[in-house]
Write a protein that holds these residues in place. Sequence first.
Motif, PDB file in Angstrom:
ATOM      1  N   SER A 123       3.393   5.894  28.699  1.00  0.00           N
ATOM      2  CA  SER A 123       3.631   7.188  29.554  1.00  0.00           C
ATOM      3  C   SER A 123       3.489   8.540  28.872  1.00  0.00           C
ATOM      4  O   SER A 123       2.794   9.467  29.492  1.00  0.00           O
ATOM      5  CB  SER A 123       4.766   7.094  30.519  1.00  0.00           C
ATOM      6  N   ALA A 124       4.251   8.545  28.105  1.00  0.00           N
ATOM      7  CA  ALA A 124       4.189   9.947  27.078  1.00  0.00           C
ATOM      8  C   ALA A 124       2.652  10.330  26.415  1.00  0.00           C
ATOM      9  O   ALA A 124       2.382  11.316  26.413  1.00  0.00           O
ATOM     10  CB  ALA A 124       5.209   9.718  25.909  1.00  0.00           C
ATOM     11  N   VAL A 125       1.941   9.130  26.077  1.00  0.00           N
ATOM     12  CA  VAL A 125       0.728   9.415  25.429  1.00  0.00           C
ATOM     13  C   VAL A 125      -0.246   9.692  26.624  1.00  0.00           C
ATOM     14  O   VAL A 125      -1.035  10.853  26.367  1.00  0.00           O
ATOM     15  CB  VAL A 125       0.135   8.031  24.880  1.00  0.00           C
ATOM     16  N   LEU A 126      -0.044   9.088  27.687  1.00  0.00           N
ATOM     17  CA  LEU A 126      -0.890   9.741  28.865  1.00  0.00           C
ATOM     18  C   LEU A 126      -0.609  10.949  29.315  1.00  0.00           C
ATOM     19  O   LEU A 126      -1.620  11.879  29.531  1.00  0.00           O
ATOM     20  CB  LEU A 126      -0.737   8.669  30.139  1.00  0.00           C
ATOM     21  N   SER A 127       0.449  11.399  29.535  1.00  0.00           N
ATOM     22  CA  SER A 127       0.807  12.754  29.658  1.00  0.00           C
ATOM     23  C   SER A 127       0.293  13.688  28.437  1.00  0.00           C
ATOM     24  O   SER A 127      -0.187  14.901  28.967  1.00  0.00           O
ATOM     25  CB  SER A 127       2.528  13.041  29.903  1.00  0.00           C
ATOM     26  N   LEU A 187      -1.343  11.311  39.213  1.00  0.00           N
ATOM     27  CA  LEU A 187      -1.166   9.818  39.588  1.00  0.00           C
ATOM     28  C   LEU A 187      -0.517   9.101  38.539  1.00  0.00           C
ATOM     29  O   LEU A 187       0.272   8.115  38.913  1.00  0.00           O
ATOM     30  CB  LEU A 187      -2.867   9.353  39.972  1.00  0.00           C
ATOM     31  N   GLY A 188      -0.830   9.153  37.241  1.00  0.00           N
ATOM     32  CA  GLY A 188       0.013   8.297  36.466  1.00  0.00           C
ATOM     33  C   GLY A 188       1.339   8.581  36.153  1.00  0.00           C
ATOM     34  O   GLY A 188       2.195   7.470  36.041  1.00  0.00           O
ATOM     35  N   VAL A 189       1.776   9.808  36.292  1.00  0.00           N
ATOM     36  CA  VAL A 189       3.179  10.141  36.357  1.00  0.00           C
ATOM     37  C   VAL A 189       3.799   9.334  37.643  1.00  0.00           C
ATOM     38  O   VAL A 189       4.838   8.767  37.580  1.00  0.00           O
ATOM     39  CB  VAL A 189       3.490  11.573  36.449  1.00  0.00           C
ATOM     40  N   ALA A 190       3.408   9.697  38.617  1.00  0.00           N
ATOM     41  CA  ALA A 190       3.785   8.844  40.000  1.00  0.00           C
ATOM     42  C   ALA A 190       3.927   7.486  39.500  1.00  0.00           C
ATOM     43  O   ALA A 190       4.798   6.845  40.245  1.00  0.00           O
ATOM     44  CB  ALA A 190       2.879   9.441  41.088  1.00  0.00           C
ATOM     45  N   TRP A 191       2.906   6.722  39.404  1.00  0.00           N
ATOM     46  CA  TRP A 191       2.876   5.449  39.093  1.00  0.00           C
ATOM     47  C   TRP A 191       4.023   5.058  38.003  1.00  0.00           C
ATOM     48  O   TRP A 191       4.704   4.040  38.417  1.00  0.00           O
ATOM     49  CB  TRP A 191       1.434   4.948  38.594  1.00  0.00           C
ATOM     50  N   HIS A 192       4.205   5.731  37.064  1.00  0.00           N
ATOM     51  CA  HIS A 192       5.199   5.423  36.020  1.00  0.00           C
ATOM     52  C   HIS A 192       6.660   5.696  36.840  1.00  0.00           C
ATOM     53  O   HIS A 192       7.347   4.761  36.585  1.00  0.00           O
ATOM     54  CB  HIS A 192       5.159   6.463  34.845  1.00  0.00           C
ATOM     55  N   TRP A 193       6.668   6.637  37.352  1.00  0.00           N
ATOM     56  CA  TRP A 193       8.281   6.964  38.152  1.00  0.00           C
ATOM     57  C   TRP A 193       8.169   5.716  39.064  1.00  0.00           C
ATOM     58  O   TRP A 193       9.503   5.346  39.169  1.00  0.00           O
ATOM     59  CB  TRP A 193       8.119   8.348  38.508  1.00  0.00           C
ATOM     60  N   SER A 194       7.394   5.163  39.504  1.00  0.00           N
ATOM     61  CA  SER A 194       7.594   4.265  40.666  1.00  0.00           C
ATOM     62  C   SER A 194       8.025   2.940  40.276  1.00  0.00           C
ATOM     63  O   SER A 194       8.550   2.209  41.155  1.00  0.00           O
ATOM     64  CB  SER A 194       6.403   4.195  41.755  1.00  0.00           C
ATOM     65  N   ARG A 195       7.501   2.728  38.991  1.00  0.00           N
ATOM     66  CA  ARG A 195       7.709   1.292  38.146  1.00  0.00           C
ATOM     67  C   ARG A 195       8.635   1.563  37.601  1.00  0.00           C
ATOM     68  O   ARG A 195       9.341   0.382  36.881  1.00  0.00           O
ATOM     69  CB  ARG A 195       6.500   1.159  37.570  1.00  0.00           C
ATOM     70  N   ARG A 196       9.603   2.467  37.260  1.00  0.00           N
ATOM     71  CA  ARG A 196      10.762   2.735  36.379  1.00  0.00           C
ATOM     72  C   ARG A 196      11.981   2.074  36.886  1.00  0.00           C
ATOM     73  O   ARG A 196      12.232   1.894  38.040  1.00  0.00           O
ATOM     74  CB  ARG A 196      11.003   4.227  36.496  1.00  0.00           C
ATOM     75  N   ARG A 197      12.499   1.293  36.100  1.00  0.00           N
ATOM     76  CA  ARG A 197      13.788   0.625  36.176  1.00  0.00           C
ATOM     77  C   ARG A 197      15.057   1.196  35.434  1.00  0.00           C
ATOM     78  O   ARG A 197      14.701   1.851  34.464  1.00  0.00           O
ATOM     79  CB  ARG A 197      13.704  -0.984  35.880  1.00  0.00           C
ATOM     80  N   GLY A 231      -9.632  19.604  37.262  1.00  0.00           N
ATOM     81  CA  GLY A 231      -9.062  19.199  38.531  1.00  0.00           C
ATOM     82  C   GLY A 231      -8.875  17.620  38.412  1.00  0.00           C
ATOM     83  O   GLY A 231      -7.931  17.035  38.929  1.00  0.00           O
ATOM     84  N   ALA A 232     -10.049  16.976  38.018  1.00  0.00           N
ATOM     85  CA  ALA A 232     -10.128  15.362  37.689  1.00  0.00           C
ATOM     86  C   ALA A 232      -8.826  15.066  36.814  1.00  0.00           C
ATOM     87  O   ALA A 232      -8.120  14.142  37.131  1.00  0.00           O
ATOM     88  CB  ALA A 232     -11.137  15.017  37.352  1.00  0.00           C
TER      89      ALA A 232
END
Length: 175
Positions: A8-12, A158-168, A150-151
């Motif tokens: 996630s950090a690398v993607l950001s 979307l990557g950050v949202a996915w990361h936060w939704s999968r976080r435990r 923009g893309a």
Amino acid sequence: MRAIRVASAVLSAVTALSALSLAAPAAHAARVSDLTSFGFGVTPSAVVPGGQVILRVDGCHRRTTVSSGVFDAVTIPRGQSSATATVDRDARPGTVYEVTFQCGDEIGRTDLTIVGVRPTQHPTLHPSRGSHAGAGGTVAGFDLSNIGLGAALVAGSLGVAWHWSRRRPEDGGHS
């Protein structure tokens, strides 16, 4: 779990860097040949075929010759700071022409963009109502750097949202 955080950090970081690199070409940096001891410019920077532009020069204490492939050469006499040029009526919309300012031995260059043809207007049938504010200098079309930016921003979001939704939680429990 640690791998997901690292990914996630690398993607950001990649998203931020790609946004910066895509936005950089959109800024109009001066070419090395444009760095002169005198100032110069063309107003407006986008014009219709047959339209007029104002050629401006500041700080040149000699006669300035302005030339381009889209209008006849113009001389700005010593002591004056501007002149007017008429763009050729057969100039192709969408084309960018280089405008060259020569003051003594120095040369500066800038661009002039030709935009769509203005409609034929009969003065008594369609009287002018003044300028239409809000579209000054706008050139319709796709700017790939803005589309890429923009893309990249959408993909990063979307990557950050996915990361936060999968976080435990750290303790392994459920939230």
